[in-house]
Design an enzyme around this catalytic site. Structure first.
Site, PDB file in Angstrom:
ATOM      1  N   ASP A  58      -9.322   4.638 -12.815  1.00 26.72           N
ATOM      2  CA  ASP A  58      -9.939   4.716 -11.491  1.00 26.72           C
ATOM      3  C   ASP A  58      -8.992   4.080 -10.477  1.00 26.72           C
ATOM      4  OD1 ASP A  58     -10.403   2.141 -12.652  1.00 26.72           O
ATOM      5  OD2 ASP A  58     -11.934   1.732 -11.137  1.00 26.72           O
ATOM      6  N   SER A  85      -7.269  -9.870 -10.605  1.00 25.60           N
ATOM      7  CA  SER A  85      -8.199  -9.979 -11.733  1.00 25.60           C
ATOM      8  C   SER A  85      -8.293  -8.664 -12.495  1.00 25.60           C
ATOM      9  CB  SER A  85      -9.602 -10.326 -11.218  1.00 25.60           C
ATOM     10  OG  SER A  85      -9.551 -11.366 -10.267  1.00 25.60           O
ATOM     11  N   ARG A 108     -11.508 -16.145  -5.848  1.00 28.21           N
ATOM     12  CA  ARG A 108     -10.677 -15.964  -7.040  1.00 28.21           C
ATOM     13  C   ARG A 108     -10.730 -17.272  -7.822  1.00 28.21           C
ATOM     14  NH1 ARG A 108      -9.019 -10.511  -7.774  1.00 28.21           N
ATOM     15  NH2 ARG A 108      -9.193  -9.648  -5.693  1.00 28.21           N
ATOM     16  N   GLU A 132     -12.664  -0.204 -13.421  1.00 31.58           N
ATOM     17  CA  GLU A 132     -12.014  -1.508 -13.253  1.00 31.58           C
ATOM     18  C   GLU A 132     -12.050  -1.981 -11.809  1.00 31.58           C
ATOM     19  OE1 GLU A 132      -8.983  -4.533 -12.681  1.00 31.58           O
ATOM     20  OE2 GLU A 132      -9.020  -2.569 -11.733  1.00 31.58           O
TER      21      GLU A 132
HETATM   22  N1  BES Z   1      -4.193  -4.160 -11.166  1.00 29.82           N
HETATM   23  C1  BES Z   1      -5.127  -5.006 -10.505  1.00 29.82           C
HETATM   24  C2  BES Z   1      -5.086  -6.435 -11.021  1.00 29.82           C
HETATM   25  C3  BES Z   1      -3.885  -7.208 -10.516  1.00 29.82           C
HETATM   26  C4  BES Z   1      -3.790  -7.499  -9.167  1.00 29.82           C
HETATM   27  C5  BES Z   1      -2.916  -7.633 -11.389  1.00 29.82           C
HETATM   28  C6  BES Z   1      -2.709  -8.215  -8.693  1.00 29.82           C
HETATM   29  C7  BES Z   1      -1.834  -8.351 -10.926  1.00 29.82           C
HETATM   30  C8  BES Z   1      -1.732  -8.632  -9.574  1.00 29.82           C
HETATM   31  C9  BES Z   1      -6.526  -4.454 -10.714  1.00 29.82           C
HETATM   32  O1  BES Z   1      -6.588  -3.056 -10.651  1.00 29.82           O
HETATM   33  C10 BES Z   1      -7.448  -4.947  -9.607  1.00 29.82           C
HETATM   34  O2  BES Z   1      -7.202  -4.622  -8.486  1.00 29.82           O
HETATM   35  N2  BES Z   1      -8.480  -5.677  -9.964  1.00 29.82           N
HETATM   36  C11 BES Z   1      -9.503  -6.055  -9.063  1.00 29.82           C
HETATM   37  C12 BES Z   1     -10.664  -6.480  -9.915  1.00 29.82           C
HETATM   38  C13 BES Z   1     -11.932  -6.753  -9.190  1.00 29.82           C
HETATM   39  C14 BES Z   1     -12.464  -5.563  -8.460  1.00 29.82           C
HETATM   40  C15 BES Z   1     -12.971  -7.251 -10.159  1.00 29.82           C
HETATM   41  C16 BES Z   1      -9.026  -7.163  -8.159  1.00 29.82           C
HETATM   42  O3  BES Z   1      -8.231  -8.024  -8.576  1.00 29.82           O
HETATM   43  O4  BES Z   1      -9.428  -7.172  -6.987  1.00 29.82           O
HETATM   44 ZN    ZN Z   2      -5.153  -2.217 -11.755  1.00 29.62          ZN
HETATM   45 ZN    ZN Z   3      -6.466  -2.503  -8.564  1.00 31.29          ZN
END
Ligand code: BES
Ligand code: ZN
Ligand code: ZN
Length: 479
Positions: free
Chosen positions: A100, A422, A348, A167
């Site tokens: 996604d 995350s 966070r 995700e």
């Molecule tokens: N790929 C990211 C996670 C990430 C962000 C890894 C920055 C390393 C550096 C992932 O797709 C993401 O965006 N996760 C969300 C999760 C949330 C919606 C629970 C995020 O971090 O906002």
């Molecule tokens: Zn991601």
């Molecule tokens: Zn992302």
């Protein structure tokens, strides 16, 4: 054990095929947070499943039930599980990724249509939503499978796959699936897994590859203030009634200060201060204030030394204000008093913080601060999604294998980083399967995940495919 030369050659020779594969995936606007695109997330799941199947992977599309989004009851997109190889003499690696993406509109300021992969041959960049987060890396694994099937060479390890389509909106339903599969032991889809590899992160900068051993968790809040039965005229009701927007802005101003300090008692205090040794670790990373200011596009760093700035992202909690639903935001000067407004913010989290131990502090503080306003409006607090932070032991053979693979492909020793973002299920994999989890990135720090003009450099896609393949050979080689 480096990857066979024929694998690396195949990847170079099939660059065009691999880019076409990414183009097909980017064309499916699999935005999990928008009910209007739910069909597309399902289409993306089918596309990925058929790709895996065509390279010999046994798959299962697992329904995850329903959930509520914007007041609508919706089917959750399925998780796609897969397995290939069952050789007791080989290690078994579990791969996780997500198919996604975040929303994207041309009108947000994109230079190209976001759901069409656009190549800039002058810079070697591949633009498109999801190119880096996370379709490029997910297809990197498919490219590895493609190469091995076409060359008719055995994979060096047994592979298991777990891909999800939620995700970006909190991974709903996936924790339960992982835990129940883990409980099935050898009979489950994750039976015999020795380690986990996730490629869903980025280099810290544009020069140095990295391995990532930590992620922050998250807890997301929606605070609604209501009072009037409908929007009111400010000329008629101004200074006659309690205004929801005034209350909300005052309340949101109490959460964080201009330097990023979290004002909710007990939240920042849960985290230990860094030792001198730990500080030195951040000082040693290939990063500068210029890097953060360049990627942010403004000279706005919170500190003047790089260790402080990096620790802000990697080992401290942060609170961000995201938006106000229901507020007037159009052009012109509409003189309205909005009837009902909802402020969105998230925190966070870093160890030992979790949504479970932080949320009660937030709720208590919001209620107390709202009470101090002496408003006759009503406050409603909603906890949207959450995820726990994760920190891994990077002195493990899983990381050693990734280090050697990075050195072979990029001729550089990777930086070891923790990340500010995350991935909610990371800790679930570590805890449920009791194995080491590694984050092995494909993209660069300036890819613009979630932003306008998200891109993946062609070289990162191609070398990244080689890196993922080489990592599997290094895992097979052991210490
Ligand atoms: N790929 C990211 C996670 C990430 C962000 C890894 C920055 C390393 C550096 C992932 O797709 C993401 O965006 N996760 C969300 C999760 C949330 C919606 C629970 C995020 O971090 O906002
Ligand atoms: Zn991601
Ligand atoms: Zn992302």
């Amino acid at each position: 054990m480096p990857a066979p030369a024929q694998f690396l050659k195949f990847v170079d020779a099939h660059e065009e095929d691999f880019i076409q594969r990414l183009a097909k995936a980017v064309e499916i606007p699999s935005v999990s947070g928008d009910p209007a695109h739910r069909e597309d997330v399902f289409r993306m799941a089918s596309f990925l499943e058929s790709q895996l199947k065509s390279y010999g992977v046994e798959t299962k599309s697992v329904p995850l039930g329903t959930h509520k989004l914007e007041g609508k009851e919706l089917q959750l997109p399925p998780a796609i599980l897969g397995r290939i190889g069952n050789d007791k003499g080989k290690k078994t690696v579990l791969i996780y990724g997500h198919f996604d993406v975040q929303p994207a509109e041309l009108s947000d300021g994109w230079s190209h249509p976001p759901f069409k992969l656009t190549r800039d041959d002058a810079t070697g960049r591949l633009y498109g939503r999801g190119s880096s987060d996370d379709k490029g890396p997910v297809l990197g694994w498919v490219n590895v499978l493609h190469a091995h099937k076409a060359l008719n060479i055995p994979l060096p390890v047994n592979l298991r796959f777990c891909f999800e389509g939620m995700e970006e909106t909190g991974s709903e339903g996936l924790d339960e699936l992982i835990i129940s599969e883990a409980q099935k032991g050898e009979q489950g889809w994750f039976g015999g897994v020795d380690c986990v590899c996730i490629s869903d992160n980025y280099w810290l900068n544009t020069r140095t590859p990295c391995l990532t051993y930590g992620l922050r968790g998250i807890t997301y809040f929606k605070v609604m203030i209501s009072g009037p039965a409908k929007d009111l005229h400010s000329g008629v009701f101004g200074r006659m009634v309690h205004e929801p927007m005034t209350d909300l802005v005052l309340l949101m101003s109490k959460l964080v200060d201009v330097n990023g300090n979290i004002l909710i008692p007990g939240v920042d205090e849960m985290v230990q201060s860094p030792t001198e040794e730990e500080r030195a670790l951040y000082d040693s990373l290939d990063y500068s204030i210029q890097d953060v200011e360049e990627s942010a596009g403004g000279k706005i760093a919170l500190a003047t030394d790089k260790a402080s700035v990096l620790m802000g992202r990697m080992r401290s909690p942060s609170l961000s204000l995201h938006g106000i639903e229901g507020a007037f935001y159009g052009a012109g000067g509409k003189t309205v008093i909005p009837a009902k407004v909802s402020g969105k913010f998230s925190i966070r989290l870093v160890p030992p913080q979790t949504p479970d131990n932080v949320n009660p502090l937030v709720v208590k503080y919001l209620n107390a601060e709202f009470k101090k306003l002496n408003s006759k409006n009503t406050l409603t607090i909603e906890e949207l999604h959450g995820g726990k932070p994760w920190v891994e032991d990077h002195n493990h053979w899983n990381y050693e294998a990734a280090k050697r693979a990075t050195l072979e492909i990029y001729k550089q020793t990777p930086d070891l980083t923790r990340e500010g973002g995350s991935i909610p299920v990371t800790l679930t994999f570590a805890e449920a399967l009791r194995v080491n989890v590694l984050l092995l990135p494909m993209g660069r720090g300036d890819d613009g995940a979630h932003s306008t003009n998200e891109k993946l450099d062609k070289s990162n896609y191609i070398e990244g495919t080689k890196l993922l393949g080489t990592y599997l050979y290094e895992v097979a080689a052991g210490q």
